[in-house]
Scaffold this active site. Structure first.
Site, mmCIF file in Angstrom:
data_model
loop_
_atom_site.group_PDB
_atom_site.id
_atom_site.type_symbol
_atom_site.label_atom_id
_atom_site.label_comp_id
_atom_site.label_asym_id
_atom_site.label_seq_id
_atom_site.Cartn_x
_atom_site.Cartn_y
_atom_site.Cartn_z
ATOM 1 N N ARG A 15 -4.258 2.476 -0.134
ATOM 2 C CA ARG A 15 -4.212 2.508 -0.972
ATOM 3 C C ARG A 15 -5.591 2.333 -1.940
ATOM 4 O O ARG A 15 -5.974 0.387 -1.052
ATOM 5 C CB ARG A 15 -2.821 1.852 -1.948
ATOM 6 C CG ARG A 15 -2.070 2.157 -3.133
ATOM 7 C CD ARG A 15 -1.119 1.055 -3.404
ATOM 8 N NE ARG A 15 -0.603 2.354 -4.963
ATOM 9 C CZ ARG A 15 0.380 1.159 -5.664
ATOM 10 N NH1 ARG A 15 1.217 0.394 -4.652
ATOM 11 N NH2 ARG A 15 0.684 1.582 -6.553
ATOM 12 N N HIS A 67 1.905 -4.887 9.882
ATOM 13 C CA HIS A 67 0.934 -5.231 9.061
ATOM 14 C C HIS A 67 -0.233 -5.813 9.642
ATOM 15 O O HIS A 67 -1.043 -5.776 8.718
ATOM 16 C CB HIS A 67 2.242 -6.077 7.627
ATOM 17 C CG HIS A 67 2.630 -5.572 6.737
ATOM 18 N ND1 HIS A 67 2.152 -4.291 6.607
ATOM 19 C CD2 HIS A 67 3.787 -6.414 6.346
ATOM 20 C CE1 HIS A 67 3.600 -3.776 5.645
ATOM 21 N NE2 HIS A 67 4.360 -4.930 5.077
ATOM 22 N N TRP A 120 7.120 4.496 0.609
ATOM 23 C CA TRP A 120 6.815 5.900 0.734
ATOM 24 C C TRP A 120 6.814 6.599 2.638
ATOM 25 O O TRP A 120 8.008 7.605 2.414
ATOM 26 C CB TRP A 120 5.876 6.120 -0.462
ATOM 27 C CG TRP A 120 5.833 7.574 -0.727
ATOM 28 C CD1 TRP A 120 6.828 8.624 -0.610
ATOM 29 C CD2 TRP A 120 5.076 7.847 -1.419
ATOM 30 N NE1 TRP A 120 6.408 9.309 -1.176
ATOM 31 C CE2 TRP A 120 4.779 9.207 -1.630
ATOM 32 C CE3 TRP A 120 3.405 7.408 -1.910
ATOM 33 C CZ2 TRP A 120 4.453 10.228 -2.349
ATOM 34 C CZ3 TRP A 120 2.416 7.737 -2.578
ATOM 35 C CH2 TRP A 120 3.032 9.673 -2.616
ATOM 36 N N GLY A 163 5.049 2.689 -9.139
ATOM 37 C CA GLY A 163 4.598 3.912 -8.120
ATOM 38 C C GLY A 163 3.840 5.088 -8.503
ATOM 39 O O GLY A 163 3.448 5.955 -8.656
ATOM 40 N N SER A 184 0.452 -0.977 0.259
ATOM 41 C CA SER A 184 -0.340 -0.119 0.353
ATOM 42 C C SER A 184 0.754 0.883 -0.116
ATOM 43 O O SER A 184 0.545 2.290 0.084
ATOM 44 C CB SER A 184 -1.197 -0.355 1.331
ATOM 45 O OG SER A 184 -1.970 -0.828 1.508
ATOM 46 N N GLY A 185 2.421 0.850 -0.343
ATOM 47 C CA GLY A 185 2.806 2.479 -0.239
ATOM 48 C C GLY A 185 3.690 2.751 1.214
ATOM 49 O O GLY A 185 4.450 2.920 1.357
ATOM 50 N N THR A 186 4.133 0.750 2.097
ATOM 51 C CA THR A 186 5.042 1.061 3.104
ATOM 52 C C THR A 186 6.093 1.729 2.864
ATOM 53 O O THR A 186 6.564 2.511 3.889
ATOM 54 C CB THR A 186 5.641 -0.616 3.293
ATOM 55 O OG1 THR A 186 4.014 -1.101 3.477
ATOM 56 C CG2 THR A 186 5.414 -1.088 5.343
#
Ligand code: PAP
Length: 336
Positions: free
Chosen positions: A166, A144, A84, A301, A80-82
């Site tokens: 996300r 998580h 980032w 991305g 989900s964009g961990t």
């Protein structure tokens, strides 16, 4: 939190499915199991699906982790964009210690996963007892684990949680691609998109069902807005400055006028951007301390990559599930 190595990657240790304690093996034999995304099977523990070694890690941190009031925990459903969010949070809360304009900023030489460890995967693994006195303050940790299965001390303390969500379509594609890459690394056959989409729709995602994971934190963020901040990947893409300032305010470290004038906000966003992180030497050729190639965490991305893979039928099926599962929750996936 060891230095990234540059030798060729070994298969990730979470693929070593038999490498769990006898107690964990006994437990696994009693749990529902399904075909795995990465390894042979995923098991259902406390209502979510995970790999054997991660279940062992979850049990250990549930028993041992004592959250402190000023700890910050970053939470995501995988893919989900961990990466980032880890980068953004690290540079945000450490900006006094590590000014973002400096050439030797840790993010320029380490992958975000080696700067913000995962509770159940990096810290409470193989009977390890983490020494939190070695961490910079405030302690930044990721997980998580679904809300209901967090260690009780997290729920009972004033620890703040930042959740990044996300849209399920891109999350699914990212997970399917990532897990197939790991399978290839360990000389396994890849999984077909049809099979894994069916899995995902039935709720058999890593740490899923996806909707239960999201809704657990969404509800908590509404009921307890001082404790849980709910962010959306797509909103950070669309309005990065607004979302980063929101995050800073939630964590009681808002940007000063001087910082804004000196473009600190812009510099954090630039440093943590996909284009910048992906092209750093450490992320092109380095491996995580846990043994996985850093480049695996930087694919496209983008928002909407699912459109390159979904059939009309897949889209209809997922739309129907999303409508059903999120109905009445107030949560909408608008930017897809
Ligand atoms: P994890 O949960 O296993 O740690 P995570 O970082 O959530 O993985 O997933 C990687 C996704 O985030 C990839 O998405 P994609 O497969 O759709 O491309 C990756 O490209 C994306 N990603 C990594 N870093 C960034 C970034 N700085 N900005 C935006 N997206 C990013």
């Amino acid at each position: 939190m060891t230095k990234s190595q540059t030798s060729s990657p070994t298969p990730h240790k979470y693929l070593q499915e038999d490498d769990v304690s006898e107690d964990c093996k006994k437990l696994l034999s009693t749990l529902p199991k399904e075909r795995g995304w990465v390894g042979s099977y995923v098991y259902n523990y406390q209502g979510f699906w995970a790999l054997p070694r991660l279940i062992q890690g979850v049990i250990a941190c549930q028993r041992q982790y004592q959250a402190q009031d000023n700890d910050i925990i970053l939470v995501t459903a995988p893919k989900s964009g961990t990466t980032w969010l880890k980068a953004l949070l690290f540079s945000l809360v450490n900006r006094k210690k590590y000014p973002v304009f400096e050439k030797n900023h840790p993010l320029l030489v380490k992958n975000p996963h080696d700067l913000v460890p995962l509770l159940e995967q990096d810290l409470y693994v193989d009977g390890q007892v983490p020494d939190f006195s070695l961490f910079t303050s405030p302690t930044l940790i990721a997980t998580h684990v679904p809300f209901a299965s967090l260690p009780k001390s997290v729920q009972n303390s004033r620890t703040k949680l930042v959740y990044l969500c996300r849209n399920p379509r891109d999350t699914f594609i990212s997970m399917w691609q990532f897990t197939n890459n790991l399978r290839l690394d360990s000389h396994r056959d890849t999984n077909s998109i049809e099979e894994m989409f069916d899995h995902f729709c039935k709720g058999v995602g890593l740490y899923g069902p996806f909707w239960d994971h999201v809704l657990g934190y969404w509800k908590e963020s509404i009921e307890n807005s001082d404790k849980v901040l709910f962010l959306m990947y797509e909103e950070i893409k669309k309005q990065p400055k607004i979302q980063l300032k929101r995050l800073a305010e939630f964590l009681d470290c808002p940007f000063s006028i001087e910082e804004e004038d000196c473009r600190v906000v812009d510099e954090i966003l630039r440093m943590c951007s996909f284009g910048n992180l992906r092209n750093l030497e450490v992320n092109v050729n380095g491996n995580m301390s846990a043994g996985m190639a850093n480049k695996n965490f930087f694919r496209r991305g983008e928002v909407g990559d699912w459109k390159n893979y979904f059939t009309v039928e897949m889209n209809d099926r997922l739309n129907h599930i999303i409508e059903q599962k999120f109905h009445g929750s107030g949560l909408k996936f608008v930017y897809i």
